[in-house]
Motif scaffolding. Structure first.
Motif, PDB file in Angstrom:
ATOM      1  N   ARG A   4      -5.700 -30.445 -27.111  1.00  0.00           N
ATOM      2  CA  ARG A   4      -5.569 -30.420 -28.567  1.00  0.00           C
ATOM      3  C   ARG A   4      -6.666 -29.596 -29.244  1.00  0.00           C
ATOM      4  O   ARG A   4      -6.531 -29.234 -30.412  1.00  0.00           O
ATOM      5  N   ALA A   5      -7.762 -29.307 -28.557  1.00  0.00           N
ATOM      6  CA  ALA A   5      -8.899 -28.633 -29.171  1.00  0.00           C
ATOM      7  C   ALA A   5      -8.856 -27.133 -28.921  1.00  0.00           C
ATOM      8  O   ALA A   5      -8.130 -26.636 -28.063  1.00  0.00           O
ATOM      9  N   THR A   6      -9.680 -26.408 -29.688  1.00  0.00           N
ATOM     10  CA  THR A   6      -9.865 -24.978 -29.452  1.00  0.00           C
ATOM     11  C   THR A   6     -11.347 -24.682 -29.624  1.00  0.00           C
ATOM     12  O   THR A   6     -12.194 -25.540 -29.387  1.00  0.00           O
ATOM     13  N   THR A  21      -8.058 -28.683 -35.793  1.00  0.00           N
ATOM     14  CA  THR A  21      -7.248 -29.218 -34.712  1.00  0.00           C
ATOM     15  C   THR A  21      -7.348 -30.734 -34.768  1.00  0.00           C
ATOM     16  O   THR A  21      -8.283 -31.289 -35.332  1.00  0.00           O
ATOM     17  N   GLN A  80     -19.943 -29.788 -29.643  1.00  0.00           N
ATOM     18  CA  GLN A  80     -19.359 -28.517 -30.073  1.00  0.00           C
ATOM     19  C   GLN A  80     -20.107 -27.898 -31.255  1.00  0.00           C
ATOM     20  O   GLN A  80     -19.897 -26.725 -31.574  1.00  0.00           O
ATOM     21  N   TRP A 100     -12.849 -28.128 -35.013  1.00  0.00           N
ATOM     22  CA  TRP A 100     -12.134 -27.433 -33.933  1.00  0.00           C
ATOM     23  C   TRP A 100     -12.058 -28.243 -32.641  1.00  0.00           C
ATOM     24  O   TRP A 100     -11.419 -27.834 -31.682  1.00  0.00           O
ATOM     25  N   SER A 101     -12.657 -29.433 -32.620  1.00  0.00           N
ATOM     26  CA  SER A 101     -12.578 -30.252 -31.414  1.00  0.00           C
ATOM     27  C   SER A 101     -12.801 -31.711 -31.763  1.00  0.00           C
ATOM     28  O   SER A 101     -13.634 -32.043 -32.618  1.00  0.00           O
ATOM     29  N   SER A 146      -7.891 -34.567 -34.659  1.00  0.00           N
ATOM     30  CA  SER A 146      -8.919 -35.535 -34.261  1.00  0.00           C
ATOM     31  C   SER A 146      -8.947 -36.613 -35.331  1.00  0.00           C
ATOM     32  O   SER A 146      -8.131 -36.617 -36.257  1.00  0.00           O
ATOM     33  N   GLN A 165     -17.591 -30.447 -38.082  1.00  0.00           N
ATOM     34  CA  GLN A 165     -17.645 -30.746 -36.653  1.00  0.00           C
ATOM     35  C   GLN A 165     -18.864 -31.607 -36.318  1.00  0.00           C
ATOM     36  O   GLN A 165     -19.966 -31.376 -36.815  1.00  0.00           O
ATOM     37  N   ASN A 201      -8.286 -34.105 -24.934  1.00  0.00           N
ATOM     38  CA  ASN A 201      -8.964 -33.202 -25.866  1.00  0.00           C
ATOM     39  C   ASN A 201      -8.827 -31.738 -25.488  1.00  0.00           C
ATOM     40  O   ASN A 201      -8.729 -30.870 -26.354  1.00  0.00           O
ATOM     41  N   SER A 217     -15.019 -34.961 -26.761  1.00  0.00           N
ATOM     42  CA  SER A 217     -14.776 -34.344 -25.453  1.00  0.00           C
ATOM     43  C   SER A 217     -14.477 -35.377 -24.383  1.00  0.00           C
ATOM     44  O   SER A 217     -13.916 -35.044 -23.333  1.00  0.00           O
TER      45      SER A 217
END
Length: 472
Positions: free
Chosen positions: A326-328, A392, A352, A314-315, A394, A348, A323, A318
């Motif tokens: 594009r991240a959540t 998302t 995060q 999800w990310s 990456s 992940q 970021n 950072s």
């Protein structure tokens, strides 16, 4: 107190320019803030002082407060083009894209020949996904300057690549080398121009992130076919998964440059090989070591019959400037666990992962794989044992796409240029399906479509795997 004068200096490569940047750099944030506050104490209607506070707040990530300060400045000076442009920058960065464009248009209407206004207007159009208008704005800014600056060429590269004009876009992409904020190795050998190497040593240097290295690794076999000896700079995290590339020499990322006849940046290779939408090479085969596969088999264990293993990210990093766009968060992914037969696995890595720890008893809904991953080879082995990756954007998206694993990539409204600007597919990764954010930058409709698609995928697989009825 003396009112502030406006000056301009280049900022981040793809970031709009605030009108007070040079003043900010020369004075420092603290001194500039004190000066602006003193100016407002003396005259609360000092529009430029309000705008400088807005600039400082924007740089601190306090975008709504920044917007309010610029708006206050415009109350006192509604025709001040520089405040309008600074407001447009803050609005765009806050994701209020239509408002950002409108503010830049107000600045342009008042000061149509100002180079910074013209540049900011182009950035606002591009970030709003209005690509034809962005190109027209860049052309206008270029004509005002006599020829496009490096920053204008960079903006044009991002726009052209986004719409699939690779022939011209990759040419403009080379302008990154003339941008002051660009960071890469200092040249250590003459540049390679793509011609036959005839046994010469060619040093392929790494720039940008892990995902970019995975993206353009497909060109390294083509470099070897040009008849040279390949010397490749590689991040340690990618060394094992790239081991099948078999260069003549490995160079650790950031190590001193070796003695070579010519060199080339990895991100220049698509231009040298004249890549078009129709000629994108397939992803390079990756190497997944036996020990990584053994670790993945131990961690994932035996599959539950009739279940769909879904990996999640999800990310991205950072520290990557884009970021936040594009991240959540983990939370919207957890609703996928409501779908019968779906089992969730977290790929992940980074800070995060703490979101998993915060789940409490609900953490049993997700199998955490990140703590068992040391490099991209470990991640690749985990992905091999999954049925689908939903994430998302990456570097893991490039990894899964290179492995040929089905991947649903949830991308922001104006994503990385590889994903274009429309449609569900990209020629760079045939196994990837794109779920696009709309101009409102809302992830909720994206996840609604993902849940619907995942229900359908579970149903389809159940039908496929059901035993065929026999006719007596």
């Amino acid at each position: 107190m003396e009112r502030f004068s406006m000056h301009v200096e280049t900022d981040d490569a793809d970031r709009a320019h605030d009108q007070d940047d040079q003043l900010r750099r020369s004075m420092g944030d603290d001194q500039l803030r004190r000066s602006a506050e003193a100016a407002l104490d003396a005259d609360p209607s000092d529009a430029k002082a309000w705008s400088i506070l807005g600039l400082l707040l924007r740089r601190a990530g306090k975008l709504e407060e920044a917007i309010a300060c610029h708006r206050r400045g415009l109350e006192h000076a509604p025709d001040n083009w520089s405040v309008w442009s600074n407001l447009g920058n803050a609005l765009t960065e806050a994701g209020r894209l239509a408002e950002g464009v409108a503010a830049q248009e107000e600045a342009f209407r008042r000061e149509p020949g100002n180079g910074t206004i013209l540049f900011n207007r182009a950035v606002a159009f591009r970030k709003a996904g209005r690509y034809a208008e962005a190109l027209a704005a860049i052309d206008l800014a270029s004509s005002e300057n006599g020829e496009p600056t490096a920053l204008l060429r960079w903006e044009r590269a991002l726009t052209r690549l986004q719409i699939g004009d690779y022939v011209h876009g990759f040419d403009d992409y080379e302008a990154r080398r003339q941008i002051p904020s660009y960071h890469a190795r200092r040249p250590s050998a003459p540049p390679w121009n793509g011609q036959e190497l005839d046994g010469r040593r060619v040093f392929v240097t790494t720039e940008q992130g892990f995902g970019d290295a995975l993206l353009v690794a497909r060109y390294l076999p083509m470099v070897k076919k040009a008849g040279g000896r390949l010397v490749y700079e590689c991040h340690s995290e990618l060394r094992r998964v790239f081991s099948g590339l078999d260069p003549d020499e490995w160079v650790a990322w950031g190590a001193p440059a070796p003695s070579c006849d010519v060199e080339v940046s990895q991100m220049t290779l698509p231009m040298l090989f004249r890549t078009t939408l129709a000629s994108v090479p397939p992803p390079v085969p990756l190497t997944v070591p036996v020990e990584a596969r053994e670790k993945a088999a131990w961690r994932l264990g035996e599959r539950e019959p009739g279940t769909l293993r879904v990996g999640m990210v999800w990310s991205g990093r950072s520290t990557f400037a884009d970021n936040a766009w594009r991240a959540t968060r983990l939370a919207p992914f957890l609703r996928l666990a409501e779908i019968p037969g779906v089992r969730l696995y977290s790929l992940q890595k980074g800070p995060q992962e703490a979101e998993l720890d915060a789940l409490g008893p609900a953490g049993r809904l997700v199998v955490p794989l990140g703590p068992h991953v040391e490099d991209f080879a470990d991640t690749a082995a985990m992905i091999e044992r999954l049925d689908l990756v939903i994430m998302t954007d990456s570097s893991v998206a490039h990894l899964a796409g290179s492995l040929g694993t089905p991947i649903w990539n949830l991308v922001q409204h104006v994503p990385y240029w590889v994903y274009g600007f429309t449609g569900e597919r990209t020629p760079w990764y045939p196994s990837m399906r794109l779920f696009r954010q709309g101009p409102e930058l809302d992830w909720a409709p994206v996840f609604a479509r993902v849940r619907e698609a995942l229900h359908e995928e579970v149903r389809r697989r159940a039908e496929r795997d059901a035993p065929t009825a026999r006719t007596p």
